[in-house]
Design an enzyme around this catalytic site. Structure first.
Site, mmCIF file in Angstrom:
data_model
loop_
_atom_site.group_PDB
_atom_site.id
_atom_site.type_symbol
_atom_site.label_atom_id
_atom_site.label_comp_id
_atom_site.label_asym_id
_atom_site.label_seq_id
_atom_site.Cartn_x
_atom_site.Cartn_y
_atom_site.Cartn_z
ATOM 1 N N ASP A 8 31.607 12.896 60.760
ATOM 2 C CA ASP A 8 32.943 12.626 60.220
ATOM 3 C C ASP A 8 32.782 12.184 58.768
ATOM 4 O OD1 ASP A 8 33.747 13.116 62.782
ATOM 5 O OD2 ASP A 8 34.480 11.101 63.205
ATOM 6 N N ASP A 130 44.018 16.230 71.209
ATOM 7 C CA ASP A 130 43.618 14.827 71.260
ATOM 8 C C ASP A 130 44.704 14.022 71.953
ATOM 9 O OD1 ASP A 130 41.330 15.521 69.859
ATOM 10 O OD2 ASP A 130 42.328 15.264 67.931
#
Length: 254
Positions: A8, A130
Site C-alpha cells: 500500500d 470491500d
C-alpha cells in the site's frame, strides 16, 4: 491458491493502515521496489499494489511506483486505488498493471465499470468488494454505501466479473484472522447461483480473493480449503507473523 502480498502506497512509501483508517498509518519501508524485489526473490509471482493517495483523491497518483515495480520485477501486478476514469485505467495499464481493481467506481459509476469489463475482459478487471457489516464500503473505506455485499457481487457476476477481492474492513490490519464465515457464505451463494442460473452459469464461478486479517501461516490452508482462489497478505508479512520462507514453501508445495 495464489499468494498475493500487498504493498500500500502513501507518498511513495510502503505503509499499512488498520481498518482503512489513514490516521493509523505505519511506514514499513520507504522503497516499495525493494519490498517487491524481496517478494520476487522468495518465489512470489503476484502483487497487490494499492494507491492509497489515489483512493483518497479519486484519481491515480502513484503510477510511477507501479511503473518502477513492473519494469524492474516480473511480478504480475493488480493495481487499485483512485481509478475513476478511462484515462486513469489507461495510465494503470500503460504503467504495467496486469489487472486493475475497481471498488468505489463499481458502486458509484456502474456504467463505466461495466464498460471496462466489456472492453478489457474479465481477466483484466477485478471487482473490489470491500465490506463493513456486509455492506459495500467505498472511497478508500471512508464511507459506506447502501449496497448489500453478496447481491452486489452476484450482480457483477452476471455481467461477467470473475475475480473478486473481498476485504472485511473490521478485520483489515488487525491481525485477528480472516473472515472465514463471510468467504464461505460468498462462495456458497455466488457459486450456487452460478450453477443454477443459466445467465450466470455462462459466466462461470467467481474466483474469490480473500483479504484482511491474515495473521498466521496456518490460516492459509484453511482459506484454500474453503475454495478461495487467492489470498492477499499485508501486515502479517511486515510484522514478521508470516515469513517469506514459509510462503515460498507453500507456493512450491501447491
Amino acid at each position: 491458491m495464489r499468494i498475493i502480498p500487498a504493498i500500500d502506497i502513501i507518498e511513495g512509501k510502503c505503509v499499512r493502515l488498520s481498518k482503512g483508517d489513514y490516521d493509523t498509518k505505519i511506514i514499513y519501508n520507504e522503497n516499495p521496489l525493494e519490498v517487491a524485489k524481496s517478494f520476487e526473490a522468495h518465489g512470489i509471482e503476484y502483487l497487490h499494489l494499492v494507491d492509497l493517495d489515489g483512493a483518497k483523491s479519486s484519481q491515480i497518483v502513484n503510477y510511477k511506483i507501479l511503473e518502477q515495480i513492473a519494469t524492474k520485477t516480473k511480478l504480475k501486478i493488480d493495481f487499485g486505488g483512485g481509478l475513476k476514469s478511462d484515462a486513469d485505467l489507461k495510465i494503470a495499464f500503460e504503467s504495467g498493471a496486469n489487472q486493475i481493481t475497481g471498488g468505489s467506481i463499481a458502486v458509484k459509476n456502474r456504467a463505466i465499470f461495466e464498460k471496462w469489463i466489456a472492453e478489457y475482459g474479465s481477466d483484466k478487471i477485478i471487482l473490489g468488494a470491500d465490506a463493513n457489516n456486509e455492506k459495500v464500503a467505498v472511497s478508500g473505506w471512508l464511507e459506506d454505501s447502501n449496497e448489500d455485499l453478496i447481491p452486489f457481487i452476484q450482480d457483477y457476476q452476471c455481467k461477467g466479473i470473475q475475480y473478486v477481492i473481498c476485504t472485511d474492513i473490521a478485520k483489515d490490519g488487525m491481525l485477528e484472522g480472516p473472515s472465514f464465515d463471510l468467504y464461505q457464505k460468498i462462495l456458497k451463494q455466488c457459486n450456487v447461483i452460478s450453477s443454477m442460473s443459466p445467465r450466470a452459469k455462462s459466466r462461470g464461478e467467481i474466483k474469490l480473493i480473500a483479504s484482511g486479517g491474515i495473521s498466521t501461516f496456518d490460516e492459509l490452508p484453511k482459506l484454500a480449503e474453503l475454495g478461495c482462489e487467492g489470498t492477499i497478505i499485508g501486515k502479517a508479512i511486515y510484522e514478521g507473523r508470516i515469513r517469506l520462507k514459509q510462503l515460498e514453501k507453500f507456493i512450491l508445495s501447491s
